[in-house]
Design a protein around this motif. Structure first.
Motif, PDB file in Angstrom:
ATOM      1  N   GLN A   3       0.826  -1.204   0.000  1.00 34.69           N
ATOM      2  CA  GLN A   3       0.000   0.000   0.000  1.00 34.69           C
ATOM      3  C   GLN A   3       0.866   1.263   0.000  1.00 34.69           C
ATOM      4  O   GLN A   3       0.639   2.183  -0.789  1.00 34.69           O
ATOM      5  N   LYS A   4       1.868   1.292   0.846  1.00 35.93           N
ATOM      6  CA  LYS A   4       2.761   2.451   0.921  1.00 35.93           C
ATOM      7  C   LYS A   4       3.521   2.640  -0.392  1.00 35.93           C
ATOM      8  O   LYS A   4       3.636   3.754  -0.907  1.00 35.93           O
ATOM      9  N   MET A   5       4.038   1.552  -0.954  1.00 23.68           N
ATOM     10  CA  MET A   5       4.770   1.634  -2.218  1.00 23.68           C
ATOM     11  C   MET A   5       3.871   2.155  -3.333  1.00 23.68           C
ATOM     12  O   MET A   5       4.269   3.016  -4.111  1.00 23.68           O
ATOM     13  N   LEU A   6       2.627   1.657  -3.407  1.00 20.58           N
ATOM     14  CA  LEU A   6       1.721   2.094  -4.464  1.00 20.58           C
ATOM     15  C   LEU A   6       1.391   3.586  -4.348  1.00 20.58           C
ATOM     16  O   LEU A   6       1.369   4.301  -5.350  1.00 20.58           O
ATOM     17  N   SER A   7       1.154   4.060  -3.133  1.00 24.59           N
ATOM     18  CA  SER A   7       0.866   5.489  -2.934  1.00 24.59           C
ATOM     19  C   SER A   7       2.040   6.351  -3.376  1.00 24.59           C
ATOM     20  O   SER A   7       1.853   7.379  -4.023  1.00 24.59           O
ATOM     21  N   THR A   8       3.233   5.917  -3.043  1.00 25.93           N
ATOM     22  CA  THR A   8       4.435   6.679  -3.399  1.00 25.93           C
ATOM     23  C   THR A   8       4.706   6.610  -4.897  1.00 25.93           C
ATOM     24  O   THR A   8       4.910   7.633  -5.552  1.00 25.93           O
ATOM     25  N   ALA A   9       4.692   5.411  -5.456  1.00 21.54           N
ATOM     26  CA  ALA A   9       5.078   5.221  -6.858  1.00 21.54           C
ATOM     27  C   ALA A   9       4.051   5.779  -7.846  1.00 21.54           C
ATOM     28  O   ALA A   9       4.428   6.281  -8.899  1.00 21.54           O
ATOM     29  N   THR A  10       2.768   5.693  -7.519  1.00 19.02           N
ATOM     30  CA  THR A  10       1.737   6.185  -8.438  1.00 19.02           C
ATOM     31  C   THR A  10       1.416   7.657  -8.206  1.00 19.02           C
ATOM     32  O   THR A  10       0.748   8.268  -9.028  1.00 19.02           O
ATOM     33  N   THR A  11       1.865   8.197  -7.080  1.00 19.45           N
ATOM     34  CA  THR A  11       1.549   9.562  -6.622  1.00 19.45           C
ATOM     35  C   THR A  11       0.045   9.768  -6.446  1.00 19.45           C
ATOM     36  O   THR A  11      -0.450  10.882  -6.520  1.00 19.45           O
ATOM     37  N   ARG A  12      -0.680   8.674  -6.192  1.00 22.81           N
ATOM     38  CA  ARG A  12      -2.120   8.714  -5.933  1.00 22.81           C
ATOM     39  C   ARG A  12      -2.394   7.906  -4.662  1.00 22.81           C
ATOM     40  O   ARG A  12      -1.667   6.961  -4.349  1.00 22.81           O
ATOM     41  N   SER A  13      -3.448   8.248  -3.944  1.00 28.48           N
ATOM     42  CA  SER A  13      -3.785   7.540  -2.713  1.00 28.48           C
ATOM     43  C   SER A  13      -4.181   6.097  -2.991  1.00 28.48           C
ATOM     44  O   SER A  13      -4.705   5.768  -4.061  1.00 28.48           O
ATOM     45  N   CYS A  14      -3.930   5.254  -1.987  1.00 25.05           N
ATOM     46  CA  CYS A  14      -4.282   3.833  -2.064  1.00 25.05           C
ATOM     47  C   CYS A  14      -4.914   3.435  -0.740  1.00 25.05           C
ATOM     48  O   CYS A  14      -4.263   3.501   0.305  1.00 25.05           O
ATOM     49  N   GLY A  15      -6.176   3.034  -0.779  1.00 25.81           N
ATOM     50  CA  GLY A  15      -6.852   2.566   0.422  1.00 25.81           C
ATOM     51  C   GLY A  15      -6.511   1.114   0.704  1.00 25.81           C
ATOM     52  O   GLY A  15      -6.050   0.388  -0.168  1.00 25.81           O
ATOM     53  N   TYR A  16      -6.764   0.686   1.931  1.00 24.55           N
ATOM     54  CA  TYR A  16      -6.523  -0.688   2.357  1.00 24.55           C
ATOM     55  C   TYR A  16      -7.880  -1.316   2.666  1.00 24.55           C
ATOM     56  O   TYR A  16      -8.446  -1.101   3.724  1.00 24.55           O
ATOM     57  N   GLY A  17      -8.454  -2.017   1.690  1.00 27.50           N
ATOM     58  CA  GLY A  17      -9.744  -2.664   1.867  1.00 27.50           C
ATOM     59  C   GLY A  17     -10.932  -1.735   1.700  1.00 27.50           C
ATOM     60  O   GLY A  17     -12.073  -2.173   1.730  1.00 27.50           O
TER      61      GLY A  17
END
Length: 150
Positions: free
Chosen positions: A17-31
């Motif tokens: 989740q943290k990697m996706l938020s950083t790499a995509t520069t978009r928020s990522c929810g968990y579930g």
């Protein structure tokens, strides 16, 4: 004798989740969808939602570099148009699978899991764009193979 700790599914999910938020520069929810306070973009679309689909253990004893756990993760990209959903899915795919140049084949983005090393990542399934109630989504499933270091 040193005690070897099994891989934590929760720790794998949080690191992805943290990697996706950083790499995509978009928020990522968990579930669930990100909240307005989620970084970097709050609940503004497009965004991603990570769903842990289970973790299985196999292979040699913990601590040996043949894979202690196999995590199955679904990432759903959410948007207001089909083009936005596909754009977000492209960013997720690049974050999960892109490699650095050079001979070692390292991944371009690091999934930092305390006490573990990620051995392999793979795309398991893509379902493409779907729409329901005017909200577009793009579903991808990934496998992340992890070994414990302690």
């Amino acid at each position: 004798m040193e005690k070897l700790v099994p891989v934590s599914g929760r720790e794998v999910s949080l690191a992805v989740q943290k990697m996706l938020s950083t790499a995509t520069t978009r928020s990522c929810g968990y579930g669930t969808a990100p909240t307005t306070s989620s970084t970097p973009t709050g609940a503004q679309v497009p965004y991603a939602v990570l769903y842990p689909l289970g973790l299985t253990t196999d292979g040699p004893p913990y601590g040996q570099a043949d894979g202690d756990a196999r995590a199955l993760l679904q990432v759903t990209s959410v948007a207001t148009t089909a083009e936005q959903a596909e754009w977000m899915a492209d960013r997720v795919r690049a974050a999960m699978l892109a490699r650095k140049g050079g001979s070692n084949g390292a991944y371009a983005t690091d999934i930092a899991i305390p006490g573990c090393s990620v051995l392999r990542r793979a795309l398991d399934k893509e379902e493409g764009v779907a729409v329901a109630g005017g909200i577009y989504s793009y579903v991808q499933r990934y496998v992340v193979e992890v070994t414990s270091l302690s």
